[in-house]
Design a protein around this motif. Sequence first.
Motif, mmCIF file in Angstrom:
data_model
loop_
_atom_site.group_PDB
_atom_site.id
_atom_site.type_symbol
_atom_site.label_atom_id
_atom_site.label_comp_id
_atom_site.label_asym_id
_atom_site.label_seq_id
_atom_site.Cartn_x
_atom_site.Cartn_y
_atom_site.Cartn_z
ATOM 1 N N LYS A 8 6.877 6.976 -2.382
ATOM 2 C CA LYS A 8 7.412 6.187 -3.487
ATOM 3 C C LYS A 8 7.181 4.699 -3.209
ATOM 4 O O LYS A 8 7.033 4.285 -2.048
ATOM 5 N N GLU A 9 7.192 3.933 -4.263
ATOM 6 C CA GLU A 9 7.039 2.485 -4.114
ATOM 7 C C GLU A 9 8.080 1.937 -3.143
ATOM 8 O O GLU A 9 9.253 2.293 -3.206
ATOM 9 N N GLN A 10 7.618 1.130 -2.204
ATOM 10 C CA GLN A 10 8.417 0.468 -1.166
ATOM 11 C C GLN A 10 8.741 1.378 0.028
ATOM 12 O O GLN A 10 9.432 0.936 0.958
ATOM 13 N N ASP A 11 8.272 2.619 0.018
ATOM 14 C CA ASP A 11 8.421 3.454 1.220
ATOM 15 C C ASP A 11 7.662 2.819 2.380
ATOM 16 O O ASP A 11 6.536 2.331 2.217
ATOM 17 N N VAL A 12 8.277 2.823 3.555
ATOM 18 C CA VAL A 12 7.582 2.394 4.767
ATOM 19 C C VAL A 12 6.842 3.617 5.319
ATOM 20 O O VAL A 12 7.463 4.559 5.809
ATOM 21 N N ILE A 13 5.539 3.598 5.202
ATOM 22 C CA ILE A 13 4.722 4.740 5.620
ATOM 23 C C ILE A 13 4.649 4.821 7.135
ATOM 24 O O ILE A 13 4.594 5.900 7.714
ATOM 25 N N GLY A 14 4.658 3.674 7.785
ATOM 26 C CA GLY A 14 4.586 3.667 9.241
ATOM 27 C C GLY A 14 4.738 2.273 9.809
ATOM 28 O O GLY A 14 4.809 1.280 9.073
ATOM 29 N N LYS A 15 4.785 2.218 11.132
ATOM 30 C CA LYS A 15 4.873 0.948 11.846
ATOM 31 C C LYS A 15 3.846 0.959 12.978
ATOM 32 O O LYS A 15 3.502 2.012 13.509
ATOM 33 N N LEU A 16 3.367 -0.229 13.326
ATOM 34 C CA LEU A 16 2.447 -0.333 14.444
ATOM 35 C C LEU A 16 2.729 -1.593 15.248
ATOM 36 O O LEU A 16 3.307 -2.558 14.738
ATOM 37 N N TYR A 17 2.303 -1.555 16.502
ATOM 38 C CA TYR A 17 2.546 -2.670 17.406
ATOM 39 C C TYR A 17 1.367 -2.779 18.369
ATOM 40 O O TYR A 17 0.837 -1.773 18.847
ATOM 41 N N GLY A 18 0.947 -4.004 18.615
ATOM 42 C CA GLY A 18 -0.143 -4.189 19.568
ATOM 43 C C GLY A 18 -0.745 -5.569 19.482
ATOM 44 O O GLY A 18 -0.183 -6.479 18.844
ATOM 45 N N PRO A 19 -1.899 -5.751 20.121
ATOM 46 C CA PRO A 19 -2.572 -7.055 20.104
ATOM 47 C C PRO A 19 -2.834 -7.548 18.678
ATOM 48 O O PRO A 19 -3.456 -6.844 17.879
ATOM 49 N N THR A 20 -2.330 -8.734 18.375
ATOM 50 C CA THR A 20 -2.425 -9.284 17.019
ATOM 51 C C THR A 20 -3.868 -9.350 16.538
ATOM 52 O O THR A 20 -4.188 -8.978 15.399
ATOM 53 N N LYS A 21 -4.739 -9.855 17.399
ATOM 54 C CA LYS A 21 -6.138 -10.036 17.029
ATOM 55 C C LYS A 21 -6.779 -8.705 16.640
ATOM 56 O O LYS A 21 -7.519 -8.610 15.651
ATOM 57 N N SER A 22 -6.497 -7.652 17.372
ATOM 58 C CA SER A 22 -7.082 -6.335 17.105
ATOM 59 C C SER A 22 -6.547 -5.739 15.802
ATOM 60 O O SER A 22 -7.287 -5.118 15.038
ATOM 61 N N ILE A 23 -5.252 -5.914 15.568
ATOM 62 C CA ILE A 23 -4.666 -5.410 14.319
ATOM 63 C C ILE A 23 -5.344 -6.061 13.120
ATOM 64 O O ILE A 23 -5.699 -5.402 12.135
ATOM 65 N N LEU A 24 -5.547 -7.376 13.196
ATOM 66 C CA LEU A 24 -6.176 -8.103 12.088
ATOM 67 C C LEU A 24 -7.613 -7.651 11.863
ATOM 68 O O LEU A 24 -8.090 -7.603 10.728
ATOM 69 N N LYS A 25 -8.310 -7.311 12.922
ATOM 70 C CA LYS A 25 -9.698 -6.870 12.796
ATOM 71 C C LYS A 25 -9.805 -5.490 12.145
ATOM 72 O O LYS A 25 -10.778 -5.189 11.456
ATOM 73 N N CYS A 26 -8.802 -4.667 12.353
ATOM 74 C CA CYS A 26 -8.812 -3.290 11.825
ATOM 75 C C CYS A 26 -8.257 -3.185 10.418
ATOM 76 O O CYS A 26 -8.573 -2.249 9.679
ATOM 77 N N GLU A 27 -7.400 -4.138 10.051
ATOM 78 C CA GLU A 27 -6.562 -4.021 8.852
ATOM 79 C C GLU A 27 -7.336 -3.626 7.597
ATOM 80 O O GLU A 27 -6.992 -2.659 6.910
ATOM 81 N N ARG A 28 -8.385 -4.362 7.252
ATOM 82 C CA ARG A 28 -9.048 -4.141 5.973
ATOM 83 C C ARG A 28 -9.777 -2.803 5.906
ATOM 84 O O ARG A 28 -9.669 -2.070 4.918
ATOM 85 N N ILE A 29 -10.511 -2.446 6.946
ATOM 86 C CA ILE A 29 -11.240 -1.169 6.930
ATOM 87 C C ILE A 29 -10.263 -0.008 6.887
ATOM 88 O O ILE A 29 -10.443 0.952 6.121
ATOM 89 N N ALA A 30 -9.212 -0.074 7.693
ATOM 90 C CA ALA A 30 -8.212 1.004 7.727
ATOM 91 C C ALA A 30 -7.541 1.160 6.368
ATOM 92 O O ALA A 30 -7.372 2.282 5.860
ATOM 93 N N LEU A 31 -7.162 0.036 5.755
ATOM 94 C CA LEU A 31 -6.519 0.094 4.445
ATOM 95 C C LEU A 31 -7.485 0.568 3.360
ATOM 96 O O LEU A 31 -7.107 1.349 2.482
ATOM 97 N N ASN A 32 -8.716 0.074 3.384
ATOM 98 C CA ASN A 32 -9.697 0.497 2.380
ATOM 99 C C ASN A 32 -9.825 2.013 2.339
ATOM 100 O O ASN A 32 -9.844 2.631 1.267
ATOM 101 N N LEU A 33 -9.932 2.621 3.510
ATOM 102 C CA LEU A 33 -10.104 4.073 3.579
ATOM 103 C C LEU A 33 -8.832 4.798 3.139
ATOM 104 O O LEU A 33 -8.882 5.740 2.342
#
Length: 277
Positions: A78-103
């Motif tokens: 549903k709208e506003q559901d938190v699907i998940g959480k992640l934690y780790g190196p900021t730089k790596s998360i930013l590099k993955c964000e768009r490709i992971a979300l696109n898919l």
Amino acid sequence: MLLMQKVDKIIIEALEEDMNNGDITSDTLINDNQRSKAKLIAKEDGILAGCEIFTRVFDLVDSHIKMNLFFKDGDSVKEQDVIGKLYGPTKSILKCERIALNLLQRLSGIATMTNNFVKEIEDMSVRIVDTRKTTPGLRVLEKYAVRTGGGFNHRFNLSDAVMIKDNHIKAVGSIKMAIEIAKANIPHTMKIEVEVEDLEQLKEALDSKADIIMLDNMSTDMMKEAVILAKGKAIIEASGNVTKDRIKDIAKTGVDIISIGAITHSVKALDISLRFC
């Protein structure tokens, strides 16, 4: 089930396309030691597909990123559901964000649209199937998303079965000739499907012992006649101009299968965002 070797190849190619020489913004602004937490949030209602693929993007880039998803593929969000959480190196998360979300967004959009069609005819004995109208290079993922949404897969590619369409018929001369040539050159285990546009072509395909007959862009009244003529002789598939408003009427004609290209080629990505917190 997805073959992860193929999934990894798709992800790696996507990552190379997106940062062939690194991420100039994140590499410039972010310290290597910085860590961040993020939430994956649904911005609208839908059906999830691609959670494992989403996670795999981060795994391939940086194994230090920790992921905790609260939903799995096939779950409703549903709208506003938190699907998940992640934690780790900021730089790596930013590099993955768009490709992971696109898919994740595209596959969830396909699963959601498929499920919307499936729910319209859930009390009827007819299958919703996809087509080859998929994004080049992503077919294995998009057909997986169709299954996640409750649909079924048509042939996966041109090697799976004989499917004689209008241009094949024009090239060869007739439905009868096309089927005869095909039967003389394929294994006995392979099926033959023929696309027909009217009842005369249907009769020709039936007389020539086609295994499956696709009714292309027929009216519902013509489909009803076709189903009566073909009863017990061939599997009948309806295709073309299938909309949510029309699908129940198509199903009521008695066809066995309804194929819908729109569930992969005209889908809207499900709105999902990743936010640092």
